[in-house]
Design a protein around this motif. Structure first.
Motif, PDB file in Angstrom:
ATOM      1  N   GLU A   1      29.666 -83.526  54.780  1.00 53.21           N
ATOM      2  CA  GLU A   1      29.387 -82.969  53.460  1.00 53.21           C
ATOM      3  C   GLU A   1      30.400 -83.495  52.452  1.00 53.21           C
ATOM      4  O   GLU A   1      31.568 -83.719  52.778  1.00 53.21           O
ATOM      5  N   SER A   2      29.954 -83.640  51.218  1.00 53.49           N
ATOM      6  CA  SER A   2      30.854 -84.002  50.132  1.00 53.49           C
ATOM      7  C   SER A   2      30.360 -83.308  48.861  1.00 53.49           C
ATOM      8  O   SER A   2      29.220 -82.873  48.766  1.00 53.49           O
ATOM      9  N   GLY A   3      31.248 -83.264  47.888  1.00 48.20           N
ATOM     10  CA  GLY A   3      30.952 -82.562  46.649  1.00 48.20           C
ATOM     11  C   GLY A   3      31.579 -81.189  46.668  1.00 48.20           C
ATOM     12  O   GLY A   3      32.459 -80.904  47.454  1.00 48.20           O
ATOM     13  N   GLY A   4      31.118 -80.326  45.824  1.00 48.36           N
ATOM     14  CA  GLY A   4      31.710 -79.003  45.720  1.00 48.36           C
ATOM     15  C   GLY A   4      32.930 -79.031  44.820  1.00 48.36           C
ATOM     16  O   GLY A   4      33.279 -80.053  44.250  1.00 48.36           O
ATOM     17  N   GLY A   5      33.565 -77.864  44.693  1.00 48.08           N
ATOM     18  CA  GLY A   5      34.746 -77.758  43.860  1.00 48.08           C
ATOM     19  C   GLY A   5      34.647 -76.581  42.913  1.00 48.08           C
ATOM     20  O   GLY A   5      33.889 -75.637  43.134  1.00 48.08           O
ATOM     21  N   LEU A   6      35.429 -76.678  41.846  1.00 42.42           N
ATOM     22  CA  LEU A   6      35.517 -75.602  40.856  1.00 42.42           C
ATOM     23  C   LEU A   6      34.834 -76.040  39.565  1.00 42.42           C
ATOM     24  O   LEU A   6      35.081 -77.150  39.083  1.00 42.42           O
ATOM     25  N   VAL A   7      33.995 -75.175  39.017  1.00 46.96           N
ATOM     26  CA  VAL A   7      33.288 -75.495  37.784  1.00 46.96           C
ATOM     27  C   VAL A   7      33.112 -74.221  36.974  1.00 46.96           C
ATOM     28  O   VAL A   7      33.074 -73.126  37.536  1.00 46.96           O
ATOM     29  N   GLN A   8      33.021 -74.367  35.674  1.00 48.71           N
ATOM     30  CA  GLN A   8      32.788 -73.213  34.818  1.00 48.71           C
ATOM     31  C   GLN A   8      31.307 -72.839  34.835  1.00 48.71           C
ATOM     32  O   GLN A   8      30.440 -73.689  35.083  1.00 48.71           O
ATOM     33  N   ALA A   9      31.045 -71.585  34.547  1.00 52.11           N
ATOM     34  CA  ALA A   9      29.659 -71.124  34.457  1.00 52.11           C
ATOM     35  C   ALA A   9      28.882 -71.987  33.471  1.00 52.11           C
ATOM     36  O   ALA A   9      29.393 -72.332  32.395  1.00 52.11           O
ATOM     37  N   GLY A  10      27.669 -72.332  33.866  1.00 51.21           N
ATOM     38  CA  GLY A  10      26.845 -73.208  33.044  1.00 51.21           C
ATOM     39  C   GLY A  10      26.974 -74.674  33.404  1.00 51.21           C
ATOM     40  O   GLY A  10      26.183 -75.508  32.941  1.00 51.21           O
ATOM     41  N   GLY A  11      27.960 -74.996  34.203  1.00 47.29           N
ATOM     42  CA  GLY A  11      28.198 -76.374  34.586  1.00 47.29           C
ATOM     43  C   GLY A  11      27.335 -76.828  35.750  1.00 47.29           C
ATOM     44  O   GLY A  11      26.451 -76.085  36.219  1.00 47.29           O
TER      45      GLY A  11
END
Length: 119
Positions: A6-16
């Motif tokens: 798996e790759s990707g994921g992380g921290l993002v703001q709402a709406g992102g």
């Protein structure tokens, strides 16, 4: 044996938006289905989106219209494009594959990738 990377994921703001990718490798005769599940703290693991190769896709009601699952069968790859993310989408996301290897059909899981959506 089959491995899911798996790759990707992380921290993002709402709406992102975020994109997850999963690649299956190993002894694979045929991939019957691949998809993504998620598990939030204190909750059961739930289906997010699934592709049954040659049949179609399934989505959880909570992600319909926001998430899109796509596959590159020849590359044994499934992507999950997540848009309009909400804090309630925060969870560990797991790749899952239903694979036929030689004469055996088995289910495999990835190790999971964290998705965190801040409000």
């Amino acid at each position: 044996q089959v491995q899911l990377a798996e790759s990707g994921g992380g921290l993002v703001q709402a709406g992102g938006s975020l994109r997850l990718s999963c690649v299956a490798s190993g002894v694979i005769f045929r991939i019957n289905a691949m998809g993504w599940y998620r598990q939030a703290p204190g909750k059961q693991r739930e289906l997010v989106a699934l592709i049954k190769f040659g049949t179609g896709t399934n989505y959880a009601d909570s992600v319909k219209g926001r998430f899109t699952i796509s596959e590159m069968n020849l590359k044994n790859t499934v992507d999950l494009q997540m848009s309009s993310l909400k804090p309630e989408d925060t969870a560990v996301y797991y790749c899952n594959a239903d694979v036929t290897s030689l004469s055996r059909r088995s289910e495999y899981w990835g190790q999971g990738t964290q998705v965190t959506v801040s409000s």
